[in-house]
Design a protein around this motif. Structure first.
Motif, short mmCIF file in Angstrom:
data_model
loop_
_atom_site.label_atom_id
_atom_site.label_comp_id
_atom_site.label_asym_id
_atom_site.label_seq_id
_atom_site.Cartn_x
_atom_site.Cartn_y
_atom_site.Cartn_z
N VAL A 188 13.52 91.67 39.34
CA VAL A 188 14.84 91.19 39.74
C VAL A 188 15.05 89.83 39.10
O VAL A 188 14.14 89.01 39.05
N ASP A 189 16.25 89.57 38.61
CA ASP A 189 16.51 88.29 37.94
C ASP A 189 17.17 87.28 38.87
O ASP A 189 18.03 86.52 38.47
N LEU A 190 16.76 87.26 40.14
CA LEU A 190 17.24 86.24 41.07
C LEU A 190 16.52 84.93 40.77
O LEU A 190 15.31 84.92 40.53
N ASP A 191 17.24 83.84 40.80
CA ASP A 191 16.63 82.54 40.55
C ASP A 191 16.16 81.95 41.88
O ASP A 191 16.85 81.14 42.49
N LEU A 192 15.00 82.37 42.33
CA LEU A 192 14.51 81.97 43.65
C LEU A 192 13.74 80.66 43.64
O LEU A 192 13.54 80.06 44.69
N LYS A 193 13.30 80.21 42.46
CA LYS A 193 12.53 78.96 42.42
C LYS A 193 13.36 77.76 42.87
O LYS A 193 12.85 76.83 43.47
N LYS A 194 14.66 77.79 42.58
CA LYS A 194 15.53 76.70 43.02
C LYS A 194 15.83 76.81 44.51
O LYS A 194 15.95 75.80 45.20
N ALA A 195 15.97 78.05 45.01
CA ALA A 195 16.33 78.25 46.41
C ALA A 195 15.16 78.00 47.36
O ALA A 195 15.34 77.52 48.47
N VAL A 196 13.94 78.33 46.91
CA VAL A 196 12.76 78.17 47.76
C VAL A 196 11.90 77.05 47.21
O VAL A 196 11.23 77.20 46.18
N ASP A 197 11.91 75.92 47.89
CA ASP A 197 11.09 74.78 47.50
C ASP A 197 9.87 74.73 48.41
O ASP A 197 10.01 74.83 49.63
N GLU A 198 8.69 74.59 47.82
CA GLU A 198 7.45 74.63 48.61
C GLU A 198 7.37 73.50 49.63
O GLU A 198 6.82 73.68 50.72
N ALA A 199 7.91 72.34 49.32
CA ALA A 199 7.84 71.20 50.23
C ALA A 199 8.66 71.45 51.50
O ALA A 199 8.32 70.95 52.57
N GLU A 200 9.71 72.25 51.38
CA GLU A 200 10.57 72.53 52.53
C GLU A 200 9.99 73.57 53.48
O GLU A 200 10.44 73.72 54.60
N LEU A 201 8.96 74.30 53.03
CA LEU A 201 8.38 75.34 53.86
C LEU A 201 7.41 74.79 54.90
O LEU A 201 7.02 75.50 55.83
N VAL A 202 7.02 73.54 54.78
CA VAL A 202 6.08 72.93 55.72
C VAL A 202 6.76 72.68 57.06
O VAL A 202 6.21 72.97 58.12
N ASP A 203 7.97 72.17 57.04
CA ASP A 203 8.71 71.85 58.25
C ASP A 203 9.50 73.08 58.72
O ASP A 203 10.17 73.73 57.93
N ALA A 204 9.43 73.38 60.02
CA ALA A 204 10.07 74.58 60.58
C ALA A 204 11.60 74.52 60.48
O ALA A 204 12.25 75.53 60.20
N GLU A 205 12.17 73.34 60.68
CA GLU A 205 13.63 73.22 60.64
C GLU A 205 14.16 73.39 59.22
O GLU A 205 15.21 74.00 59.00
N ARG A 206 13.43 72.85 58.26
CA ARG A 206 13.87 73.00 56.86
C ARG A 206 13.64 74.42 56.37
O ARG A 206 14.33 74.89 55.47
#
Length: 146
Positions: free
Chosen positions: A88-106
């Motif tokens: 699939v050619d979805l650009d998910l790297k911009k949408a999913v940032d690893e730093a934001e996955l640490v915090d539950a609210e982000r």
């Protein structure tokens, strides 16, 4: 693993989302050193796919039934995902940032952005450029049959 690359559609084999389809965002072949010493990948997928749509439904009803999608984002062991032949050619790297996955609210905000991205792609599947990528997005949004 050379087979599992970013953009590849995979089927999750273990855990809460077993049997669901996901797209690989990023792979870590040697682990990341601190907590995950095994090869793993970051995947974004559909915990709940869009509802069935028929040709007789009007545009508003199609859009309403498409909003039933519920995305998930998760780090998965490479042994717990099954690669498919689809990309699939979805650009998910911009949408999913690893730093934001640490915090539950982000992480909730990341899921909301993913839902918008998936919904946009689902409603505009005919605008995909290559035939192979179009097949991949069609497969990704279909229910898994087995």
């Amino acid at each position: 693993m050379a087979v599992i690359k970013s953009g590849k559609v995979v089927i999750v084999l273990a855990g809460r989302h077993a049997g669901k389809k996901a797209v690989v965002v990023k792979t870590f072949d040697d682990g990341n050193g601190s907590d995950k010493k095994f090869s793993h990948c970051l995947v974004a997928g559909l915990a709940r796919g869009p509802r069935k749509v028929t040709k007789s439904m009007n545009k508003a009803k199609v859009e309403k039934r498409s909003k039933a999608m519920k995305p998930f984002v998760k780090y998965m062991n490479l042994r717990h995902v099954f690669p498919t032949r689809y990309v699939v050619d979805l650009d998910l790297k911009k949408a999913v940032d690893e730093a934001e996955l640490v915090d539950a609210e982000r992480k909730v905000d990341v899921k909301k952005n993913l839902k918008k991205l998936f919904l946009d792609r689902y409603l505009n599947q005919k605008e995909v450029t290559s035939e192979k990528k179009a097949q991949g997005s069609t497969y990704f949004f279909q229910k898994l049959r087995f």
